[in-house]
Design an enzyme around this catalytic site. Structure first.
Site, PDB file in Angstrom:
ATOM      1  N   GLU A 134       0.871  -1.163   0.000  1.00  0.00           N
ATOM      2  CA  GLU A 134       0.000   0.000   0.000  1.00  0.00           C
ATOM      3  C   GLU A 134       0.920   1.229   0.000  1.00  0.00           C
ATOM      4  OE1 GLU A 134      -2.814   0.278   3.233  1.00  0.00           O
ATOM      5  OE2 GLU A 134      -3.528   2.207   2.486  1.00  0.00           O
ATOM      6  N   ARG A 167       5.018 -12.838   9.643  1.00  0.00           N
ATOM      7  CA  ARG A 167       5.716 -11.588   9.349  1.00  0.00           C
ATOM      8  C   ARG A 167       7.057 -11.581  10.049  1.00  0.00           C
ATOM      9  NH1 ARG A 167       1.993  -7.506   8.909  1.00  0.00           N
ATOM     10  NH2 ARG A 167       3.491  -5.895   9.356  1.00  0.00           N
ATOM     11  N   LYS A 223       3.992   0.327   9.685  1.00  0.00           N
ATOM     12  CA  LYS A 223       4.059   1.643   9.028  1.00  0.00           C
ATOM     13  C   LYS A 223       3.470   2.729   9.914  1.00  0.00           C
ATOM     14  CE  LYS A 223       3.040   0.018   4.864  1.00  0.00           C
ATOM     15  NZ  LYS A 223       2.304   0.012   3.617  1.00  0.00           N
TER      16      LYS A 223
HETATM   17  P1  ATP Z   1       2.392  -2.477   8.047  1.00  0.00           P
HETATM   18  O1  ATP Z   1       1.714  -3.377   9.005  1.00  0.00           O
HETATM   19  O2  ATP Z   1       3.836  -2.234   8.314  1.00  0.00           O
HETATM   20  O3  ATP Z   1       1.633  -1.215   7.752  1.00  0.00           O
HETATM   21  P2  ATP Z   1       1.273  -3.669   5.775  1.00  0.00           P
HETATM   22  O4  ATP Z   1       1.104  -5.122   5.776  1.00  0.00           O
HETATM   23  O5  ATP Z   1       0.062  -2.860   5.982  1.00  0.00           O
HETATM   24  O6  ATP Z   1       2.456  -3.301   6.729  1.00  0.00           O
HETATM   25  P3  ATP Z   1       1.563  -3.429   3.002  1.00  0.00           P
HETATM   26  O7  ATP Z   1       2.075  -2.296   2.217  1.00  0.00           O
HETATM   27  O8  ATP Z   1       0.134  -3.756   2.888  1.00  0.00           O
HETATM   28  O9  ATP Z   1       1.953  -3.133   4.488  1.00  0.00           O
HETATM   29  O10 ATP Z   1       2.450  -4.714   2.765  1.00  0.00           O
HETATM   30  C1  ATP Z   1       2.761  -5.229   1.499  1.00  0.00           C
HETATM   31  C2  ATP Z   1       3.136  -6.673   1.648  1.00  0.00           C
HETATM   32  O11 ATP Z   1       4.231  -6.817   2.533  1.00  0.00           O
HETATM   33  C3  ATP Z   1       1.999  -7.474   2.237  1.00  0.00           C
HETATM   34  O12 ATP Z   1       1.868  -8.677   1.489  1.00  0.00           O
HETATM   35  C4  ATP Z   1       2.422  -7.749   3.635  1.00  0.00           C
HETATM   36  O13 ATP Z   1       1.892  -8.966   4.093  1.00  0.00           O
HETATM   37  C5  ATP Z   1       3.936  -7.765   3.532  1.00  0.00           C
HETATM   38  N1  ATP Z   1       4.540  -7.385   4.807  1.00  0.00           N
HETATM   39  C6  ATP Z   1       4.314  -6.258   5.507  1.00  0.00           C
HETATM   40  N2  ATP Z   1       4.996  -6.272   6.668  1.00  0.00           N
HETATM   41  C7  ATP Z   1       5.687  -7.438   6.705  1.00  0.00           C
HETATM   42  C8  ATP Z   1       6.570  -8.052   7.637  1.00  0.00           C
HETATM   43  N3  ATP Z   1       6.900  -7.454   8.784  1.00  0.00           N
HETATM   44  N4  ATP Z   1       7.094  -9.258   7.328  1.00  0.00           N
HETATM   45  C9  ATP Z   1       6.773  -9.861   6.169  1.00  0.00           C
HETATM   46  N5  ATP Z   1       5.947  -9.351   5.248  1.00  0.00           N
HETATM   47  C10 ATP Z   1       5.390  -8.151   5.502  1.00  0.00           C
HETATM   48 MG    MG Z   2      -1.589  -3.691   4.482  1.00  0.00          MG
END
Ligand code: ATP
Ligand code: MG
Length: 552
Positions: free
Chosen positions: A35, A261, A271
């Site tokens: 995102e 994760r 984030k």
């Molecule tokens: P955050 O919780 O940090 O805001 P998010 O999952 O909302 O992260 P996205 O931009 O939606 O952030 O993530 C893009 C991809 O990266 C998704 O498939 C998510 O599952 C993966 N991802 C995000 N954080 C991690 C992590 N700590 N370890 C592994 N994969 C991750």
């Molecule tokens: Mg997300």
């Protein structure tokens, strides 16, 4: 198809192997779906290495798809930084980058299809009422009074939603599934909401935006994704993912698989929290070298290969765990130990005068202790030099293998010197150490068999350059700051320590971000803040065993 041999296997690769063997698929298509509401962090790197790594090894494809259904929080700058970071990590997506918003027309069409099938309805309940009706983990939800509105009426209301005839929050579109489901996400989830927001891609075309759960699975299907890999918090949502795909007219059936994760000690990988660190000025920006963002880690001096190596070492499982920071540090240290040129830099200088030395010399010094191919450089040796204040004591026991008054030590790449006397300021601090040197000890032991164990580093006082050196420590004082009520309250006041150092002139030769070992101090790189007037270095990582190596 080549064998996926270049990376260690994991449960997801086992699933793919089986799907290929069983003929469920004849190719592999993955995607990385960030995102664009922040910069990528090291957790995203895990997902990037997994998705792009699988595509590479199975000769499949990996799309970069911006999951852009929250226009208010998203921004084109984030889109650009994400593209840059993925490429910097060494990966290239298939074709052009994609956006969920590319599919807004199709998504709208599928929403209409669900309404026509009696599987979605427009709800005029307030957000609070919807929350109330949803029930809890222990209590079932109750049906909305709008649940049985006729199809034609729902179609009319949805059309009005789309045309901007209802206010934000006045109504929303919900899937009609089951209010008593054990899975909260199945209790008639909202799939479209009204937002009069400008979108970075679709501009002002839409005032209704689809929700993540509705968007993601359909985007996967439209793109022909075979294996949709996401993190464990989406495990329950898989029911909804499958429900949507089953209930719309679409050919491709992608499958979602979840992995754990990455959590990393002494930092935060969410984030929301990273945005807070930036917005509240706890750090200098998204690329502050203390940040766990790709941009921060890059500026700190990590290479793409070291991050890919880290992602390999941590592996991919379904088990939640917390990875030690030392795992990440070991990856860059191993690489720089092999590849980084050695240089001398004195971080806390004290002056040393070699009284019986007069003619300046340029000495040869190896760039690497074992790899001779890395060559040598010239180092100016002069009557006045700087050494680390901490490398001198007036008195010390035998364990102290550095310079002691009345005793000898070797200057790295140069001669053996002996401390004769010191000069102190009014507070009793040593401001200058007067020494003699043994001219017959360049590259060899003293002729009479005297044993000189210690080796210290130094720089010529007249040739040294001034440099600001930024020493980084963990950003937080506790291993799991996210578990604290006020995570920002655990920020380490020592996370950045700035010292004014004296460094070898040859340090000007290095490119920004190129790794260098400052002997006995750690691995460093030139910071991007460096100007013509001011050299700035970042400490990437400390030496594992700072002093063992040179026996000081
Ligand atoms: P955050 O919780 O940090 O805001 P998010 O999952 O909302 O992260 P996205 O931009 O939606 O952030 O993530 C893009 C991809 O990266 C998704 O498939 C998510 O599952 C993966 N991802 C995000 N954080 C991690 C992590 N700590 N370890 C592994 N994969 C991750
Ligand atoms: Mg997300």
């Amino acid at each position: 198809m080549t064998d996926p041999v270049s990376r260690p296997t994991n449960f997801i690769r086992h699933i793919i192997d089986k799907d290929l063997t069983d003929g469920v698929h004849d190719h592999v298509a993955t995607r990385f779906p960030p995102e664009p509401n922040g910069y990528l962090h090291i957790g995203h790197a895990k997902s990037i290495c997994l998705n792009f790594g699988i595509a590479e090894d199975y000769e499949g494809t990996c799309n970069l798809r911006f999951d852009d259904t929250n226009p208010e929080k998203e921004d084109i700058d984030f889109v650009n930084s994400i593209k840059q970071d993925v490429q910097w990590l060494g990966f290239q997506w298939q074709g052009k980058e994609l956006y969920s918003s590319d599919y807004f027309d199709q998504l709208h069409g599928y929403a209409v299809e669900l309404i026509e099938k009696g599987l979605a309805f427009v709800d005029f309940s307030s957000q609070d009422e919807i929350r109330e009706m949803r029930g809890t983990l222990t209590a079932p939800g109750v049906n909305s009074p709008y649940r049985d509105t006729a199809v034609t009426e729902n179609l009319m209301h949805f059309e009005k939603m789309k045309n901007g005839e209802y206010a934000e929050g006045e109504c929303c579109l919900r899937a009609k599934i089951e209010m008593t489901s054990a899975f909260m996400c199945m209790r008639d989830p909202v799939i479209y909401r009204i937002k009069f927001a400008h979108h970075h891609q679709t501009l002002d075309k839409w005032c209704i935006y689809p929700m993540y759960d509705f968007t993601h699975c359909i985007s996967d299907a439209i793109e022909g994704i075979t294996h949709s890999l996401c993190t464990l918090e989406f495990q329950d949502n898989r029911r909804l993912y499958d429900w949507v795909i089953e209930n719309i007219s679409i050919e491709c059936i992608p499958r979602q698989y979840e992995f754990s994760r990455l959590n990393l000690e002494y930092t935060v990988l969410s984030k929301r929290r990273l945005i807070q660190l930036v917005d509240d000025n706890h750090v200098s920006g998204w690329d502050d070298p203390r940040m766990p963002t790709i941009a921060g880690i890059r500026r700190r001096g990590y290479s793409p290969a070291s991050i890919r190596e880290f992602c390999q070492r941590i592996g991919v499982t379904k088990m939640d765990n917390m990875v030690e920071m030392s795992m990440l540090e070991a990856c860059i240290r191993d690489e720089l130990n092999a590849n980084a040129k050695r240089r001398m830099a004195v971080l806390e200088p004290v002056k040393l005068v070699i009284e019986n030395f007069s003619n300046d010399e340029w000495l040869d010094a190896p760039n690497h202790p074992v790899n001779e191919e890395m060559g040598t450089r010239k180092v100016p040796f002069t009557k006045e030099i700087f050494i680390e204040a901490d490398d001198f004591r007036e008195q010390a026991n035998k364990k102290y293998k550095r310079l002691v008054l009345g005793k000898e030590v070797r200057l790295r790449n140069a001669y053996v010197i002996k401390a004769e006397r010191v000069e102190k300021d009014e507070n009793g601090n040593v401001v200058c150490i007067y020494c003699s040197y043994d001219a017959d000890t360049l590259g060899k032991d003293p002729a009479d068999g005297r044993k000189v164990k210690g080796v210290i580093h130094w720089v010529s006082a007249s040739h040294a350059l001034n440099a600001e050196v930024r020493l980084y420590n963990t950003l937080f004082t506790v291993p799991n700051p996210a578990a604290e009520e006020d995570f920002a309250g655990t920020i380490n006041p020592q996370s950045l320590v700035v010292v004014n150092a004296k460094v070898e002139p040859s340090l000007l030769e290095f490119e920004p971000l190129q790794g260098i070992q400052f002997e006995r101090q750690g691995y460093f790189c030139r910071d991007v803040d460096t100007t013509d007037d001011k050299l700035i270095f970042n400490r990437t990582v400390e030496l594992r065993d700072s002093f063992a190596k040179f026996g000081s």
